[in-house]
Design a protein around this motif. Structure first.
Motif, PDB file in Angstrom:
ATOM      1  N   GLY A  37     -49.358 -29.854 -37.065  1.00 55.87           N
ATOM      2  CA  GLY A  37     -50.530 -29.621 -36.221  1.00 55.87           C
ATOM      3  C   GLY A  37     -51.362 -28.436 -36.667  1.00 55.87           C
ATOM      4  O   GLY A  37     -50.841 -27.460 -37.222  1.00 55.87           O
ATOM      5  N   ASP A  38     -52.664 -28.523 -36.465  1.00 53.45           N
ATOM      6  CA  ASP A  38     -53.611 -27.439 -36.706  1.00 53.45           C
ATOM      7  C   ASP A  38     -53.535 -26.884 -38.133  1.00 53.45           C
ATOM      8  O   ASP A  38     -53.467 -25.676 -38.337  1.00 53.45           O
ATOM      9  CB  ASP A  38     -53.386 -26.318 -35.676  1.00 53.45           C
ATOM     10  N   GLY A  39     -53.534 -27.800 -39.123  1.00 52.40           N
ATOM     11  CA  GLY A  39     -53.524 -27.381 -40.520  1.00 52.40           C
ATOM     12  C   GLY A  39     -52.216 -26.797 -41.005  1.00 52.40           C
ATOM     13  O   GLY A  39     -52.161 -26.112 -42.018  1.00 52.40           O
ATOM     14  N   HIS A  40     -51.141 -27.052 -40.273  1.00 45.92           N
ATOM     15  CA  HIS A  40     -49.831 -26.495 -40.587  1.00 45.92           C
ATOM     16  C   HIS A  40     -48.907 -27.646 -41.001  1.00 45.92           C
ATOM     17  O   HIS A  40     -48.783 -28.627 -40.274  1.00 45.92           O
ATOM     18  CB  HIS A  40     -49.298 -25.774 -39.347  1.00 45.92           C
ATOM     19  N   TYR A  41     -48.272 -27.512 -42.171  1.00 49.49           N
ATOM     20  CA  TYR A  41     -47.428 -28.575 -42.718  1.00 49.49           C
ATOM     21  C   TYR A  41     -46.117 -27.980 -43.230  1.00 49.49           C
ATOM     22  O   TYR A  41     -46.044 -26.808 -43.589  1.00 49.49           O
ATOM     23  CB  TYR A  41     -48.115 -29.277 -43.892  1.00 49.49           C
ATOM     24  N   SER A  42     -45.124 -28.845 -43.314  1.00 50.22           N
ATOM     25  CA  SER A  42     -43.871 -28.507 -43.974  1.00 50.22           C
ATOM     26  C   SER A  42     -43.628 -29.580 -45.032  1.00 50.22           C
ATOM     27  O   SER A  42     -43.755 -30.768 -44.753  1.00 50.22           O
ATOM     28  CB  SER A  42     -42.725 -28.484 -42.960  1.00 50.22           C
ATOM     29  N   LEU A  43     -43.297 -29.157 -46.241  1.00 46.41           N
ATOM     30  CA  LEU A  43     -43.010 -30.087 -47.331  1.00 46.41           C
ATOM     31  C   LEU A  43     -41.545 -29.934 -47.721  1.00 46.41           C
ATOM     32  O   LEU A  43     -41.130 -28.877 -48.193  1.00 46.41           O
ATOM     33  CB  LEU A  43     -43.905 -29.805 -48.542  1.00 46.41           C
ATOM     34  N   SER A  44     -40.756 -30.990 -47.496  1.00 44.77           N
ATOM     35  CA  SER A  44     -39.352 -31.000 -47.911  1.00 44.77           C
ATOM     36  C   SER A  44     -39.277 -31.485 -49.351  1.00 44.77           C
ATOM     37  O   SER A  44     -39.905 -32.480 -49.715  1.00 44.77           O
ATOM     38  CB  SER A  44     -38.535 -31.934 -47.017  1.00 44.77           C
ATOM     39  N   VAL A  45     -38.509 -30.766 -50.156  1.00 48.44           N
ATOM     40  CA  VAL A  45     -38.373 -31.069 -51.584  1.00 48.44           C
ATOM     41  C   VAL A  45     -36.891 -31.275 -51.870  1.00 48.44           C
ATOM     42  O   VAL A  45     -36.115 -30.324 -51.861  1.00 48.44           O
ATOM     43  CB  VAL A  45     -38.935 -29.918 -52.446  1.00 48.44           C
ATOM     44  N   HIS A  46     -36.496 -32.535 -52.090  1.00 44.91           N
ATOM     45  CA  HIS A  46     -35.089 -32.863 -52.349  1.00 44.91           C
ATOM     46  C   HIS A  46     -34.965 -33.362 -53.774  1.00 44.91           C
ATOM     47  O   HIS A  46     -35.403 -34.462 -54.098  1.00 44.91           O
ATOM     48  CB  HIS A  46     -34.591 -33.932 -51.370  1.00 44.91           C
ATOM     49  N   GLY A  47     -34.387 -32.518 -54.631  1.00 51.75           N
ATOM     50  CA  GLY A  47     -34.266 -32.865 -56.038  1.00 51.75           C
ATOM     51  C   GLY A  47     -32.835 -32.856 -56.508  1.00 51.75           C
ATOM     52  O   GLY A  47     -31.918 -32.473 -55.784  1.00 51.75           O
ATOM     53  N   ALA A  48     -32.664 -33.276 -57.740  1.00 52.27           N
ATOM     54  CA  ALA A  48     -31.327 -33.329 -58.327  1.00 52.27           C
ATOM     55  C   ALA A  48     -30.792 -31.936 -58.642  1.00 52.27           C
ATOM     56  O   ALA A  48     -29.604 -31.749 -58.802  1.00 52.27           O
ATOM     57  CB  ALA A  48     -31.346 -34.176 -59.593  1.00 52.27           C
ATOM     58  N   SER A  49     -31.684 -30.959 -58.729  1.00 52.11           N
ATOM     59  CA  SER A  49     -31.256 -29.584 -58.990  1.00 52.11           C
ATOM     60  C   SER A  49     -32.168 -28.634 -58.228  1.00 52.11           C
ATOM     61  O   SER A  49     -33.327 -28.955 -57.955  1.00 52.11           O
ATOM     62  CB  SER A  49     -31.298 -29.282 -60.496  1.00 52.11           C
ATOM     63  N   PRO A  50     -31.664 -27.461 -57.853  1.00 46.80           N
ATOM     64  CA  PRO A  50     -32.487 -26.505 -57.109  1.00 46.80           C
ATOM     65  C   PRO A  50     -33.599 -25.936 -57.984  1.00 46.80           C
ATOM     66  O   PRO A  50     -33.502 -25.928 -59.208  1.00 46.80           O
ATOM     67  CB  PRO A  50     -31.484 -25.417 -56.712  1.00 46.80           C
ATOM     68  N   GLY A  71     -31.940 -29.219 -51.610  1.00 49.41           N
ATOM     69  CA  GLY A  71     -33.335 -29.377 -51.230  1.00 49.41           C
ATOM     70  C   GLY A  71     -33.908 -28.072 -50.742  1.00 49.41           C
ATOM     71  O   GLY A  71     -33.184 -27.145 -50.402  1.00 49.41           O
ATOM     72  N   GLU A  72     -35.207 -28.017 -50.730  1.00 43.14           N
ATOM     73  CA  GLU A  72     -35.908 -26.831 -50.271  1.00 43.14           C
ATOM     74  C   GLU A  72     -37.070 -27.276 -49.395  1.00 43.14           C
ATOM     75  O   GLU A  72     -37.426 -28.454 -49.383  1.00 43.14           O
ATOM     76  CB  GLU A  72     -36.428 -26.031 -51.471  1.00 43.14           C
ATOM     77  N   ALA A  73     -37.645 -26.350 -48.668  1.00 49.24           N
ATOM     78  CA  ALA A  73     -38.794 -26.684 -47.832  1.00 49.24           C
ATOM     79  C   ALA A  73     -39.865 -25.625 -48.023  1.00 49.24           C
ATOM     80  O   ALA A  73     -39.575 -24.436 -48.175  1.00 49.24           O
ATOM     81  CB  ALA A  73     -38.386 -26.778 -46.368  1.00 49.24           C
ATOM     82  N   LEU A  74     -41.103 -26.073 -48.031  1.00 49.30           N
ATOM     83  CA  LEU A  74     -42.253 -25.182 -48.158  1.00 49.30           C
ATOM     84  C   LEU A  74     -43.093 -25.278 -46.892  1.00 49.30           C
ATOM     85  O   LEU A  74     -43.273 -26.357 -46.335  1.00 49.30           O
ATOM     86  CB  LEU A  74     -43.119 -25.584 -49.355  1.00 49.30           C
ATOM     87  N   GLU A  75     -43.597 -24.141 -46.469  1.00 44.56           N
ATOM     88  CA  GLU A  75     -44.541 -24.103 -45.357  1.00 44.56           C
ATOM     89  C   GLU A  75     -45.941 -23.988 -45.943  1.00 44.56           C
ATOM     90  O   GLU A  75     -46.194 -23.144 -46.812  1.00 44.56           O
ATOM     91  CB  GLU A  75     -44.257 -22.900 -44.465  1.00 44.56           C
ATOM     92  N   VAL A  76     -46.835 -24.848 -45.495  1.00 50.83           N
ATOM     93  CA  VAL A  76     -48.206 -24.862 -45.989  1.00 50.83           C
ATOM     94  C   VAL A  76     -49.135 -24.673 -44.798  1.00 50.83           C
ATOM     95  O   VAL A  76     -49.098 -25.455 -43.844  1.00 50.83           O
ATOM     96  CB  VAL A  76     -48.542 -26.200 -46.697  1.00 50.83           C
ATOM     97  N   ARG A  77     -49.963 -23.622 -44.856  1.00 54.39           N
ATOM     98  CA  ARG A  77     -50.959 -23.385 -43.809  1.00 54.39           C
ATOM     99  C   ARG A  77     -52.339 -23.495 -44.448  1.00 54.39           C
ATOM    100  O   ARG A  77     -52.708 -22.674 -45.287  1.00 54.39           O
ATOM    101  CB  ARG A  77     -50.784 -22.010 -43.184  1.00 54.39           C
ATOM    102  N   LEU A  78     -53.068 -24.520 -44.046  1.00 54.72           N
ATOM    103  CA  LEU A  78     -54.421 -24.742 -44.546  1.00 54.72           C
ATOM    104  C   LEU A  78     -55.378 -23.940 -43.675  1.00 54.72           C
ATOM    105  O   LEU A  78     -55.599 -24.265 -42.514  1.00 54.72           O
ATOM    106  CB  LEU A  78     -54.763 -26.228 -44.509  1.00 54.72           C
ATOM    107  N   LEU A  79     -55.931 -22.859 -44.239  1.00 51.96           N
ATOM    108  CA  LEU A  79     -56.815 -21.974 -43.490  1.00 51.96           C
ATOM    109  C   LEU A  79     -58.261 -22.438 -43.529  1.00 51.96           C
ATOM    110  O   LEU A  79     -59.004 -22.276 -42.561  1.00 51.96           O
ATOM    111  CB  LEU A  79     -56.707 -20.538 -44.030  1.00 51.96           C
TER     112      LEU A  79
END
Length: 198
Positions: free
Chosen positions: A122-135, A170-178
């Motif tokens: 919501g409100d330009g705020h996203y989470s991107l989950s990244v699940h790969g074979a290696s960190p 896996g890792e997760a990124l927080e993305v805030r679109l300003l």
């Protein structure tokens, strides 16, 4: 691991830091300075050894080095075009990341990109989950997201917010679109590639 990944690291180090740094990294990692054949497969441990050697040689943290690698890759025109096919603006691009793995495998079946899942918060705020074979893919995609924000002319904040348990890898990124139109983005035309091939 497909040699294309190792070759990309080699090209990044050579183009960014120079041939001598690449040779020092290759020596430390005990690989040939001639590098890698992009379409051959190499053991996964070799990529880790290469990254460890680069971090030691440059006195850089792995996250920082991988983020710079992601930025570098996004400036290569073939990769940029693949990413820009995702949409007309940065939000479209973000939403298209769920299909990036499949689009890439159409061109390079043996290239195992991580699975990406975008969650709109919501409100330009996203989470991107990244699940790969290696960190480490989370850091690479942090660099990709930053570079593509510049490409689209968007102002964003991107943070690694979570490293999932090592067994999940896996890792997760927080993305805030300003601001989606903060600056003028780089020009992009889908027809350029078709015209260039004629």
């Amino acid at each position: 691991m497909l040699g294309l990944v190792n070759r990309s690291i080699q090209n990044f180090l050579t183009d960014t830091f120079g041939e001598e740094i690449w040779r020092a990294v290759a020596c430390r990692a005990e690989v040939s300075p001639d590098g890698f054949e992009p379409m051959l497969s190499y053991e996964d441990g070799l990529t880790d050894r290469l990254l460890d050697a680069a971090c030691q040689t440059l006195a850089r943290r792995r996250f920082d080095l991988l983020e710079d690698l992601g930025t570098y890759l996004s400036t290569r025109e073939s990769v940029r075009r693949l990413l820009r096919y995702g949409g007309r603006d940065y939000v479209d691009f973000l939403r298209s990341l769920n299909e990036l793995q499949g689009r890439t495998q159409l061109a390079l079946e043996d290239l195992k990109l991580p699975e990406l899942t975008l969650h709109g918060l919501g409100d330009g705020h996203y989470s991107l989950s990244v699940h790969g074979a290696s960190p480490g893919w989370g850091a690479v995609f942090a660099g990709v997201l930053r570079a593509m924000a510049d490409d689209y002319g968007a102002l964003v904040l991107i943070d690694l917010i979570e490293t999932v348990h090592e067994s999940v890898q896996g890792e997760a990124l927080e993305v805030r679109l300003l601001d989606s139109s903060y600056a003028r983005g780089r020009s992009f035309d889908l027809s350029d590639a078709a015209g260039a091939e004629m």
